[in-house]
Design an enzyme around this catalytic site. Sequence first.
Site, PDB file in Angstrom:
ATOM      1  N   SER A 112       0.833  -1.205   0.000  1.00  0.00           N
ATOM      2  CA  SER A 112       0.000   0.000   0.000  1.00  0.00           C
ATOM      3  C   SER A 112       0.861   1.246   0.000  1.00  0.00           C
ATOM      4  O   SER A 112       1.966   1.257   0.563  1.00  0.00           O
ATOM      5  CB  SER A 112      -0.858  -0.023   1.271  1.00  0.00           C
ATOM      6  OG  SER A 112      -1.489   1.207   1.482  1.00  0.00           O
ATOM      7  N   LYS A 131       2.008  -3.684   6.620  1.00  0.00           N
ATOM      8  CA  LYS A 131       2.445  -3.668   5.208  1.00  0.00           C
ATOM      9  C   LYS A 131       3.961  -3.479   5.126  1.00  0.00           C
ATOM     10  O   LYS A 131       4.640  -4.148   4.343  1.00  0.00           O
ATOM     11  CB  LYS A 131       1.720  -2.563   4.443  1.00  0.00           C
ATOM     12  CG  LYS A 131       0.228  -2.819   4.269  1.00  0.00           C
ATOM     13  CD  LYS A 131      -0.054  -4.092   3.490  1.00  0.00           C
ATOM     14  CE  LYS A 131      -1.514  -4.459   3.461  1.00  0.00           C
ATOM     15  NZ  LYS A 131      -1.798  -5.818   2.988  1.00  0.00           N
ATOM     16  N   TYR A 139      -2.033  -1.226  11.092  1.00  0.00           N
ATOM     17  CA  TYR A 139      -2.296  -1.732   9.738  1.00  0.00           C
ATOM     18  C   TYR A 139      -1.154  -1.361   8.794  1.00  0.00           C
ATOM     19  O   TYR A 139      -0.588  -2.210   8.104  1.00  0.00           O
ATOM     20  CB  TYR A 139      -3.633  -1.184   9.182  1.00  0.00           C
ATOM     21  CG  TYR A 139      -3.743  -1.423   7.697  1.00  0.00           C
ATOM     22  CD1 TYR A 139      -4.004  -2.694   7.196  1.00  0.00           C
ATOM     23  CD2 TYR A 139      -3.508  -0.396   6.768  1.00  0.00           C
ATOM     24  CE1 TYR A 139      -4.045  -2.937   5.828  1.00  0.00           C
ATOM     25  CE2 TYR A 139      -3.547  -0.621   5.408  1.00  0.00           C
ATOM     26  CZ  TYR A 139      -3.821  -1.892   4.941  1.00  0.00           C
ATOM     27  OH  TYR A 139      -3.849  -2.125   3.587  1.00  0.00           O
TER      28      TYR A 139
END
Length: 342
Positions: A127, A156, A152
């Site tokens: 992302s 990644k 979150y």
Amino acid sequence: MSKQILVTGGTGYIGSHTVVELQNAGFDVVVVDNLSNSQIEVLDNIEKITGIRPAFEQFDLADSVLTDAFFQKYNNLDAIIHFAAFKAVGESVQKPLEYYRNNLNSLMNLLAGMKKYDIANLVFSSSCTVYGQPDVLPVTEATPRKEAESPYGNTKAICEDIMRDFCKVNEAVNCIALRYFNPIGAHESGLIGEFPVGVPNNLVPFITQTAAGLRDELSVFGDDYDTPDGTAVRDYINVVDLSKAHVVAINRLIDDKKKANYEFFNIGTGEGYSVMQLVKAFIEVNHVDLKYKVVGRREGDIEKIWADTSYANNELGWKSEKTLEETLASAWKWEKNVRGIQ
Ligand code: NAD
Ligand code: WQD
């Protein structure tokens, strides 16, 4: 014989669109999903679009025993595309362990399986969140990552590092991380799309649900940013274009065109649009009313980001094709279909 691809998270938003593109390109697809954030009926709609129902296995990829059993059963895989993850930024702040457990363990279980069962190729959903608020725009792959703002986002960055380190000592394993910018829109059939549980956090699902009458009005988070109209700017990438990037990445790995056994690419349009530009385009292209009001900034939001996509364009030979207008029309078609609006 067709090449066989495991798509984890294949009943989810981006996964389902990618299954369609893989099937259209002649791949044989196996979907694994635990349905924690998607519905089994998605498989019916994939079948309606492509005429092919992918094989499906329902289990939690964070469970190493179940994942190993899966690899014993499906022992002819050519590649994996790993979408399965928890993805709600705000929720990750409240439930960090759930996010680290799910997102890190599922990747590590897959990598262990690749090594044990000789599966060479993996494409991973990363992302643009790994860039945070970049100092220079647009962002290239040389732009440094910033410390993550949420658990979150941190999953990644950590997953990218896990792949990099694993590839360093396992030359037979090849990984490509695709850093998505903001995926929006739906398949042109209106049969698959984004189906958020509860109140949407993301802009486009909130807009379509407001236009459909499920929400009273859209809150525009902040109009005092240093951008042309004061609202925040993002690079909104059509989900079908994004899905096609996965097919290209899979072919790059299978055809052995890679430059290194761990690579990463920005996948966006290269254009930044503001929240207000997007809202106005949605109203204009779909001829609908949309109530909105400007409120304060949302905590944790960055001001502006968009991609430099030249590396993906030149090296992968992939380019986003759809216009913002086409994409917003597809998002509305999907929402109308879901809500039974004519
Ligand atoms: P999604 O929630 O629609 O799809 C993810 C799917 O994975 C869901 O169907 C869910 O049920 C499944 N899943 C989650 N954990 C699992 C597990 N442990 N075992 C088996 N299945 C599991 O999300 P999406 O928008 O399609 O995102 C796909 C990927 O792309 C995610 O990794 C996400 O972090 C990443 N990504 C998404 C965006 C975005 O804005 N949508 C942006 C950048 C990156
Ligand atoms: C877009 C813009 C909001 C809702 C998130 C994750 C990121 C990535 C993509 C996975 C922002 C504004 C939104 C609303 C608004 N996901 N907005 N009113 O925040 O760019 O990125 O999804 O990796 O990691 O953080 O996307 O769609 O939430 O917001 O004004 O009701 O719309 O402030 O400027 P975001 P978004």
